[in-house]
Design a protein around this motif. Structure first.
Motif, PDB file in Angstrom:
ATOM      1  N   PHE A   1     -52.704   8.049   6.404  1.00  0.00           N
ATOM      2  CA  PHE A   1     -53.425   8.849   6.983  1.00  0.00           C
ATOM      3  C   PHE A   1     -52.212   9.661   7.879  1.00  0.00           C
ATOM      4  CE2 PHE A   1     -56.918   6.734   5.654  1.00  0.00           C
ATOM      5  CZ  PHE A   1     -57.834   7.678   5.406  1.00  0.00           C
ATOM      6  N   ASN A   2     -52.208  10.699   8.495  1.00  0.00           N
ATOM      7  CA  ASN A   2     -51.369  11.110   9.337  1.00  0.00           C
ATOM      8  C   ASN A   2     -51.679  10.663  10.935  1.00  0.00           C
ATOM      9  OD1 ASN A   2     -49.599  12.926  11.204  1.00  0.00           O
ATOM     10  ND2 ASN A   2     -49.622  14.443   9.441  1.00  0.00           N
ATOM     11  N   ALA A   3     -50.936   9.443  11.338  1.00  0.00           N
ATOM     12  CA  ALA A   3     -51.127   9.117  12.609  1.00  0.00           C
ATOM     13  C   ALA A   3     -49.931   8.949  13.463  1.00  0.00           C
ATOM     14  CB  ALA A   3     -51.204   7.396  12.297  1.00  0.00           C
ATOM     15  N   SER A   4     -50.044   9.110  14.795  1.00  0.00           N
ATOM     16  CA  SER A   4     -49.185   9.278  15.812  1.00  0.00           C
ATOM     17  C   SER A   4     -49.491   8.589  17.296  1.00  0.00           C
ATOM     18  CB  SER A   4     -48.926  10.765  16.107  1.00  0.00           C
ATOM     19  OG  SER A   4     -50.054  11.271  16.722  1.00  0.00           O
ATOM     20  N   LYS A   5     -48.426   8.398  17.746  1.00  0.00           N
ATOM     21  CA  LYS A   5     -48.535   8.002  19.174  1.00  0.00           C
ATOM     22  C   LYS A   5     -48.114   8.854  20.240  1.00  0.00           C
ATOM     23  CE  LYS A   5     -49.538   3.395  18.807  1.00  0.00           C
ATOM     24  NZ  LYS A   5     -50.707   2.816  19.377  1.00  0.00           N
TER      25      LYS A   5
END
Length: 397
Positions: free
Chosen positions: A349-353
């Motif tokens: 999945f497209n995950a970010s911080k």
């Protein structure tokens, strides 16, 4: 969007500790455990925050202590260049960065221009390095809170205020245009309800201008507000027939006590839900609405809530959204909920911080706010602590 049978190749498992803490050294793990144990004590957090602010104002030598503890855990560095170390570490685990200049701006034209210049430098850095796909913009960093409030309350602006607000819009336009040209994304933060209406209008204007083929600009909806489902539904209706991809970032909300206290003080109905379950329902309903409109919506679910994260993952799988990485994004704050972020990334999945940076002294209000918010999230500290302790045990620490 057509329904297909394509599914992510890996299952999302937020219990996978090895993946969750793959980016943390033993020392970093112990520091995180210490900080979350302290943050589990709200009174200590509040008193400690006040004491730290005053100590820095008085010039007491505590900057090093702050920098090596809470700042190190929750911030990327004092400059965007320093933050690149954290950016690259996360990228190795397929976790993207939302770069967030977190210093509290001086509330005058020089201060607003300074923030604009900093954000424009970040966009140029993103374009050159290809390492920063998203940036965060706080509209009170580039424009006057008082003017936003006057606009919301229907007060007439003076000629000087009208010119100042036009400069605010021009600053935002410069940022969005540069992001469009650099092929990156702008997340516009939500703020207090009594400022938000004019901010929504600015965000919508930028979406109409730059979101023809993709969501360059995202507006943020705080789903603890009782009116946000109605706003989202109305926005979808109003945008029908336009060549625009709506960028919708949903969060639960960060100012619940302030909202409730102000409503009580001024004698108007509280604009936020009083029961957490209602906020949870509102958040998940917004997910459903966005998923039903993926032909003209891109969704960012910015949450530390594991149930909502699982819900969105399950809906993506159930609906068979084959190209979900291009239209659905997950995000958490740097230093929190690594079990969600890293396992989402690992599962495809497209995950970010959200990675804040800035001078230690000027980012301190931001960090204290984060700490106070987190102590008020039911079960959040306990969840973080239990995961950290399980990983320490797994490593034999």
């Amino acid at each position: 969007m057509g329904v297909t049978t394509i599914q992510p190749t890996t299952l999302f498992d937020p219990e996978d500790l090895k993946i969750a803490f793959s980016n943390k050294t033993d020392e970093e793990l112990k520091l995180a455990h210490f900080l979350f144990r302290m943050m589990g004590k709200p009174t200590l957090v509040k008193l400690g925050g006040i004491a730290t602010v005053w100590a820095l104002k008085l010039g007491l030598p505590i900057k090093g202590l702050v920098k090596n503890t809470i700042y190190r855990h929750f911030c990327g560095g004092e400059t965007a260049q320093q933050a690149q170390l954290a950016i690259r570490r996360m990228a190795k685990a397929k976790v993207y960065t939302v770069l967030d200049y977190a210093a509290e701006a001086k509330e005058d034209e020089d201060g607003f221009d300074y923030v604009l210049d900093e954000i424009m430098r970040n966009i140029r850095l993103a374009k050159v390095t290809g390492e920063i796909p998203y940036i965060s913009v706080k509209l009170t960093g580039i424009g006057s809170r008082d003017i936003f409030q006057k606009l919301q309350e229907g007060e007439l602006l003076t000629a000087e205020e009208t010119a100042a607000f036009q400069r605010t819009e021009n600053r935002l336009d410069l940022i969005c245009k540069a992001a469009f040209e650099a092929n990156i994304t702008v997340y516009i933060d939500a703020e207090e309800s009594w400022l938000q209406q004019a901010m929504d209008e600015l965000a919508e204007k930028m979406m109409l201008r730059y979101n023809e083929h993709r969501a360059v600009v995202f507006n943020t909806l705080q789903m603890y507000r009782t009116d946000r489902i109605a706003y989202l539904t109305d926005l979808l209706k109003r945008s029908e027939g336009y060549d625009v991809v709506l960028g919708i970032k949903i969060v639960r909300g960060a100012y619940i006590e302030k909202e409730q206290e102000r409503a009580a003080e001024y004698g108007y109905p509280s604009p936020v839900f009083s029961i957490k379950a209602d906020t949870d329902h509102s958040f998940d309903k917004a997910i459903d609405i966005c998923l039903q409109n993926l032909h003209r919506v891109e969704l960012c679910a910015a949450t530390h809530n594991e149930a909502s994260t699982r819900y969105l993952v399950n809906q993506i799988n159930r609906r068979g959204v084959a190209d979900h990485r291009k239209c659905i994004y997950f995000s958490q704050l740097y230093g929190m909920s690594d079990n969600l972020t890293y396992n989402l990334a690992s599962a495809g999945f497209n995950a970010s911080k959200y990675l804040p940076y800035g001078d230690v002294a000027t980012t301190l209000p931001y960090m204290i706010r984060r700490a106070e918010e987190n102590t008020s999230i039911a079960g959040q500290m306990g969840r973080e602590l239990s995961l950290l302790e399980a990983e320490m045990k797994r490593r034999g620490l």
